[in-house]
Structures are given as C-alpha cells and as structure tokens.
Motif scaffolding. Structure first.
Motif, short mmCIF file in Angstrom:
data_model
loop_
_atom_site.label_atom_id
_atom_site.label_comp_id
_atom_site.label_asym_id
_atom_site.label_seq_id
_atom_site.Cartn_x
_atom_site.Cartn_y
_atom_site.Cartn_z
N VAL A 3 0.84 -1.20 0.00
CA VAL A 3 0.00 0.00 0.00
C VAL A 3 0.87 1.25 0.00
CG1 VAL A 3 -1.67 1.31 1.36
CG2 VAL A 3 -2.00 -1.13 1.01
N THR A 4 1.94 1.24 0.77
CA THR A 4 2.87 2.38 0.80
C THR A 4 3.49 2.60 -0.57
OG1 THR A 4 3.35 1.93 3.12
CG2 THR A 4 4.89 3.35 1.95
N PHE A 5 3.94 1.52 -1.20
CA PHE A 5 4.54 1.63 -2.53
C PHE A 5 3.54 2.16 -3.54
CE2 PHE A 5 5.72 -0.25 -6.66
CZ PHE A 5 6.97 0.33 -6.80
N ALA A 6 2.30 1.68 -3.49
CA ALA A 6 1.27 2.15 -4.42
C ALA A 6 0.98 3.63 -4.19
CB ALA A 6 0.00 1.32 -4.26
N ALA A 7 0.87 4.04 -2.94
CA ALA A 7 0.58 5.45 -2.64
C ALA A 7 1.73 6.35 -3.09
CB ALA A 7 0.32 5.62 -1.14
N LEU A 8 2.96 5.94 -2.83
CA LEU A 8 4.10 6.75 -3.25
C LEU A 8 4.21 6.82 -4.78
CD1 LEU A 8 6.80 5.71 -0.63
CD2 LEU A 8 5.55 7.88 -0.79
N THR A 9 3.85 5.75 -5.45
CA THR A 9 3.86 5.75 -6.92
C THR A 9 2.83 6.74 -7.46
OG1 THR A 9 4.54 3.44 -6.93
CG2 THR A 9 3.59 4.30 -8.96
N ILE A 10 1.65 6.74 -6.87
CA ILE A 10 0.60 7.67 -7.30
C ILE A 10 1.01 9.11 -7.02
CG2 ILE A 10 -1.78 8.43 -6.83
CD1 ILE A 10 -2.41 5.44 -6.29
N LEU A 11 1.52 9.36 -5.81
CA LEU A 11 1.95 10.72 -5.47
C LEU A 11 3.10 11.19 -6.35
CD1 LEU A 11 1.73 10.60 -1.57
CD2 LEU A 11 0.25 11.85 -3.16
N GLY A 12 4.03 10.29 -6.65
CA GLY A 12 5.14 10.65 -7.54
C GLY A 12 4.66 10.96 -8.94
N SER A 13 3.70 10.21 -9.44
CA SER A 13 3.16 10.47 -10.77
C SER A 13 2.43 11.81 -10.80
CB SER A 13 2.20 9.36 -11.18
OG SER A 13 2.87 8.14 -11.29
N LEU A 14 1.64 12.10 -9.77
CA LEU A 14 0.94 13.39 -9.70
C LEU A 14 1.91 14.55 -9.61
CD1 LEU A 14 -2.02 12.53 -7.28
CD2 LEU A 14 -2.16 13.09 -9.72
N ALA A 15 2.95 14.40 -8.78
CA ALA A 15 3.95 15.47 -8.65
C ALA A 15 4.67 15.70 -9.97
CB ALA A 15 4.94 15.12 -7.54
N PHE A 16 5.03 14.64 -10.65
CA PHE A 16 5.72 14.78 -11.93
C PHE A 16 4.82 15.43 -12.98
CE2 PHE A 16 7.29 13.15 -16.03
CZ PHE A 16 8.59 13.64 -15.97
N SER A 17 3.55 15.05 -12.99
CA SER A 17 2.64 15.66 -13.97
C SER A 17 2.42 17.14 -13.67
CB SER A 17 1.31 14.92 -14.02
OG SER A 17 0.61 15.07 -12.79
N LEU A 18 2.37 17.52 -12.40
CA LEU A 18 2.24 18.93 -12.06
C LEU A 18 3.52 19.70 -12.40
CD1 LEU A 18 0.36 18.80 -8.63
CD2 LEU A 18 -0.52 19.61 -10.84
N LEU A 19 4.66 19.05 -12.21
CA LEU A 19 5.93 19.69 -12.52
C LEU A 19 6.09 19.91 -14.02
CD1 LEU A 19 8.76 20.51 -11.33
CD2 LEU A 19 9.49 18.22 -11.98
N VAL A 20 5.73 18.95 -14.81
CA VAL A 20 5.89 19.04 -16.26
C VAL A 20 4.76 19.83 -16.90
CG1 VAL A 20 5.95 17.68 -18.40
CG2 VAL A 20 7.22 16.90 -16.40
N GLY A 21 3.53 19.51 -16.54
CA GLY A 21 2.38 20.11 -17.21
C GLY A 21 1.89 21.40 -16.56
#
Length: 80
Positions: free
Chosen positions: A59-77
C-alpha cells in the motif's frame, strides 16, 4: 531442469509430423495447465510470509507511486 530441451523437442516433433499428427489436444492441454496451476499453488503455499507487513509495504509503494506520478505531472504540465 532445463525447460528448453523438451520445448525444442516438441517443436521439432510437431514440425516433422505436421501432416501426420491430427489429434485434438485441447483436453490434455487443459488438464496439464490445471495441474501446473495446482502445483504452483502448492509451492506458493509452502512459503511463509508476514502478510500484514507485506500489505503495508504494498500500500505504501502504491501510494508513493501515485503521489510521484501526480507530482511529476504537475511539474511538467503545470496546473491549468
């Protein structure tokens, strides 16, 4: 056990006797697949794991993956 030797033997026999071997292999293949799945379950059942810690890590890995994807999309887009 090396699985490639029986695999290659099966391919060679199938190619050599392509026209002569006309049999229905659906039922033997289904039975073999069910036995394979059964024995994989037996082997998996022998392994001792701590299910709670594995759940927490997953669950921790899944949550960190989702948060990392959201952060990267906000950073790029950016936010619009």
């Amino acid at each position: 056990m090396n699985i490639f030797i029986p695999l290659l033997l099966g391919v060679l026999i199938g190619r050599i006797f392509r026209q002569k071997l006309r049999m229905d292999l659906d039922k033997p293949l289904s039975a073999t697949l069910l036995l394979l799945i059964f024995f994989m379950g037996v082997e998996a059942g022998k392994v001792e794991i701590d299910a709670l810690s594995l759940l927490i890590v997953s669950v921790t890995f899944a949550a960190l993956t989702i948060l990392g994807s959201l952060a990267f999309s906000l950073l790029v887009g950016g936010r619009r």
